[in-house]
Design a protein around this motif. Structure first.
Motif, PDB file in Angstrom:
ATOM      1  N   MET A   1      22.076  35.575  28.302  1.00 44.00           N
ATOM      2  CA  MET A   1      22.757  36.466  29.225  1.00 44.00           C
ATOM      3  C   MET A   1      24.187  36.699  28.745  1.00 44.00           C
ATOM      4  SD  MET A   1      23.624  36.012  33.265  1.00 44.00           S
ATOM      5  CE  MET A   1      21.924  36.075  33.736  1.00 44.00           C
ATOM      6  N   ASP A   2      24.608  37.945  28.828  1.00 42.75           N
ATOM      7  CA  ASP A   2      25.965  38.322  28.438  1.00 42.75           C
ATOM      8  C   ASP A   2      26.919  38.007  29.586  1.00 42.75           C
ATOM      9  OD1 ASP A   2      28.302  39.482  27.591  1.00 42.75           O
ATOM     10  OD2 ASP A   2      27.511  41.519  27.470  1.00 42.75           O
ATOM     11  N   MET A   3      27.741  36.988  29.402  1.00 47.50           N
ATOM     12  CA  MET A   3      28.676  36.567  30.451  1.00 47.50           C
ATOM     13  C   MET A   3      29.831  37.555  30.634  1.00 47.50           C
ATOM     14  SD  MET A   3      27.498  34.046  31.955  1.00 47.50           S
ATOM     15  CE  MET A   3      26.164  32.923  31.723  1.00 47.50           C
ATOM     16  N   GLU A   4      29.994  38.459  29.675  1.00 48.20           N
ATOM     17  CA  GLU A   4      31.059  39.465  29.770  1.00 48.20           C
ATOM     18  C   GLU A   4      30.588  40.743  30.460  1.00 48.20           C
ATOM     19  OE1 GLU A   4      34.254  38.810  28.957  1.00 48.20           O
ATOM     20  OE2 GLU A   4      33.485  36.787  28.595  1.00 48.20           O
ATOM     21  N   LYS A   5      29.282  40.838  30.756  1.00 53.15           N
ATOM     22  CA  LYS A   5      28.750  42.048  31.393  1.00 53.15           C
ATOM     23  C   LYS A   5      29.292  42.163  32.820  1.00 53.15           C
ATOM     24  CE  LYS A   5      24.576  44.445  32.705  1.00 53.15           C
ATOM     25  NZ  LYS A   5      23.241  44.276  33.215  1.00 53.15           N
ATOM     26  N   THR A   6      29.760  43.347  33.158  1.00 52.51           N
ATOM     27  CA  THR A   6      30.296  43.594  34.490  1.00 52.51           C
ATOM     28  C   THR A   6      29.161  43.720  35.497  1.00 52.51           C
ATOM     29  OG1 THR A   6      32.219  44.705  33.551  1.00 52.51           O
ATOM     30  CG2 THR A   6      31.741  45.129  35.881  1.00 52.51           C
ATOM     31  N   VAL A   7      29.293  42.981  36.592  1.00 51.88           N
ATOM     32  CA  VAL A   7      28.335  43.038  37.696  1.00 51.88           C
ATOM     33  C   VAL A   7      28.881  43.952  38.785  1.00 51.88           C
ATOM     34  CG1 VAL A   7      27.169  41.683  39.480  1.00 51.88           C
ATOM     35  CG2 VAL A   7      27.545  40.698  37.228  1.00 51.88           C
ATOM     36  N   CYS A   8      30.140  43.769  39.120  1.00 51.84           N
ATOM     37  CA  CYS A   8      30.800  44.544  40.172  1.00 51.84           C
ATOM     38  C   CYS A   8      31.905  45.386  39.544  1.00 51.84           C
ATOM     39  CB  CYS A   8      31.374  43.596  41.226  1.00 51.84           C
ATOM     40  SG  CYS A   8      32.329  44.436  42.509  1.00 51.84           S
ATOM     41  N   TYR A   9      31.647  46.679  39.462  1.00 51.74           N
ATOM     42  CA  TYR A   9      32.628  47.571  38.841  1.00 51.74           C
ATOM     43  C   TYR A   9      33.827  47.823  39.745  1.00 51.74           C
ATOM     44  CZ  TYR A   9      29.455  48.303  34.994  1.00 51.74           C
ATOM     45  OH  TYR A   9      28.657  48.101  33.894  1.00 51.74           O
ATOM     46  N   CYS A  10      33.637  47.775  41.047  1.00 46.65           N
ATOM     47  CA  CYS A  10      34.758  48.007  41.966  1.00 46.65           C
ATOM     48  C   CYS A  10      35.845  46.946  41.808  1.00 46.65           C
ATOM     49  CB  CYS A  10      34.267  48.014  43.415  1.00 46.65           C
ATOM     50  SG  CYS A  10      33.139  49.371  43.813  1.00 46.65           S
ATOM     51  N   MET A  11      35.415  45.688  41.621  1.00 48.09           N
ATOM     52  CA  MET A  11      36.357  44.575  41.528  1.00 48.09           C
ATOM     53  C   MET A  11      36.453  44.011  40.104  1.00 48.09           C
ATOM     54  SD  MET A  11      37.603  44.364  44.553  1.00 48.09           S
ATOM     55  CE  MET A  11      38.389  42.763  44.648  1.00 48.09           C
ATOM     56  N   ASN A  12      35.733  44.636  39.156  1.00 52.12           N
ATOM     57  CA  ASN A  12      35.744  44.218  37.753  1.00 52.12           C
ATOM     58  C   ASN A  12      35.357  42.747  37.597  1.00 52.12           C
ATOM     59  OD1 ASN A  12      36.013  44.863  35.042  1.00 52.12           O
ATOM     60  ND2 ASN A  12      38.109  44.103  34.968  1.00 52.12           N
ATOM     61  N   VAL A  13      34.231  42.372  38.201  1.00 50.39           N
ATOM     62  CA  VAL A  13      33.742  40.996  38.159  1.00 50.39           C
ATOM     63  C   VAL A  13      32.557  40.926  37.197  1.00 50.39           C
ATOM     64  CG1 VAL A  13      32.748  39.104  39.514  1.00 50.39           C
ATOM     65  CG2 VAL A  13      34.504  40.571  40.519  1.00 50.39           C
ATOM     66  N   THR A  14      32.587  39.913  36.321  1.00 54.34           N
ATOM     67  CA  THR A  14      31.550  39.742  35.308  1.00 54.34           C
ATOM     68  C   THR A  14      30.542  38.662  35.700  1.00 54.34           C
ATOM     69  OG1 THR A  14      32.783  38.052  34.118  1.00 54.34           O
ATOM     70  CG2 THR A  14      33.200  40.356  33.485  1.00 54.34           C
ATOM     71  N   ASN A  15      29.431  38.602  34.937  1.00 57.30           N
ATOM     72  CA  ASN A  15      28.462  37.525  35.119  1.00 57.30           C
ATOM     73  C   ASN A  15      29.143  36.166  35.016  1.00 57.30           C
ATOM     74  OD1 ASN A  15      26.140  39.147  35.372  1.00 57.30           O
ATOM     75  ND2 ASN A  15      25.785  39.189  33.175  1.00 57.30           N
ATOM     76  N   GLY A  16      30.017  36.025  34.049  1.00 60.75           N
ATOM     77  CA  GLY A  16      30.712  34.755  33.831  1.00 60.75           C
ATOM     78  C   GLY A  16      31.576  34.355  35.015  1.00 60.75           C
ATOM     79  N   MET A  17      32.219  35.326  35.633  1.00 65.81           N
ATOM     80  CA  MET A  17      33.058  35.036  36.801  1.00 65.81           C
ATOM     81  C   MET A  17      32.201  34.572  37.979  1.00 65.81           C
ATOM     82  SD  MET A  17      35.634  38.230  36.288  1.00 65.81           S
ATOM     83  CE  MET A  17      36.716  37.984  37.674  1.00 65.81           C
ATOM     84  N   ILE A  18      31.016  35.166  38.128  1.00 65.93           N
ATOM     85  CA  ILE A  18      30.090  34.739  39.188  1.00 65.93           C
ATOM     86  C   ILE A  18      29.618  33.308  38.905  1.00 65.93           C
ATOM     87  CG2 ILE A  18      27.850  35.192  40.273  1.00 65.93           C
ATOM     88  CD1 ILE A  18      29.200  37.680  40.885  1.00 65.93           C
ATOM     89  N   LYS A  19      29.258  33.031  37.637  1.00 64.00           N
ATOM     90  CA  LYS A  19      28.809  31.685  37.271  1.00 64.00           C
ATOM     91  C   LYS A  19      29.916  30.665  37.531  1.00 64.00           C
ATOM     92  CE  LYS A  19      26.566  28.920  33.698  1.00 64.00           C
ATOM     93  NZ  LYS A  19      27.192  27.688  34.141  1.00 64.00           N
ATOM     94  N   THR A  20      31.143  31.006  37.184  1.00 66.15           N
ATOM     95  CA  THR A  20      32.273  30.105  37.416  1.00 66.15           C
ATOM     96  C   THR A  20      32.426  29.806  38.900  1.00 66.15           C
ATOM     97  OG1 THR A  20      33.419  30.875  35.436  1.00 66.15           O
ATOM     98  CG2 THR A  20      34.776  29.852  37.149  1.00 66.15           C
ATOM     99  N   ALA A  21      32.286  30.828  39.746  1.00 66.59           N
ATOM    100  CA  ALA A  21      32.392  30.620  41.196  1.00 66.59           C
ATOM    101  C   ALA A  21      31.280  29.700  41.692  1.00 66.59           C
ATOM    102  CB  ALA A  21      32.341  31.965  41.924  1.00 66.59           C
ATOM    103  N   ILE A  22      30.072  29.890  41.180  1.00 70.00           N
ATOM    104  CA  ILE A  22      28.939  29.052  41.588  1.00 70.00           C
ATOM    105  C   ILE A  22      29.152  27.621  41.096  1.00 70.00           C
ATOM    106  CG2 ILE A  22      26.457  28.666  41.258  1.00 70.00           C
ATOM    107  CD1 ILE A  22      26.227  31.808  41.224  1.00 70.00           C
TER     108      ILE A  22
END
Length: 62
Positions: A1-22
Motif C-alpha cells: 500500500m502506498d502510504m503517500e496516497k491521499t485519502v482525503c483531498y479536502c484535508m490532504n490526509v494520506t494513508n500513512g497519516m490514517i495509519k499513524t492515527a490508528i
C-alpha cells in the motif's frame, strides 16, 4: 500500500497519516476524524477511511 496516497483531498490526509492515527490509538471513524480531520469536510472519503480502519486495526472490530 502506498502510504503517500491521499485519502482525503479536502484535508490532504494520506494513508500513512490514517495509519499513524490508528497506531496512536484511534479505533473508530470519529477518533480518526478527530486526529486527522479526514472525512470532516465533504465526507466522500468516509468509506475509504472505514476500509483503512478495518485494514490497519482489524482487531478493533469485534
Amino acid at each position: 500500500m502506498d502510504m503517500e496516497k491521499t485519502v482525503c483531498y479536502c484535508m490532504n490526509v494520506t494513508n500513512g497519516m490514517i495509519k499513524t492515527a490508528i497506531d496512536a490509538g484511534a479505533k473508530t471513524l470519529e477518533e480518526v476524524q478527530e486526529a486527522t480531520g479526514a472525512g470532516t469536510v465533504c465526507g466522500s472519503c468516509i468509506d475509504n477511511i472505514k476500509h483503512l480502519i478495518d485494514e490497519f486495526a482489524p482487531e478493533q472490530k469485534k
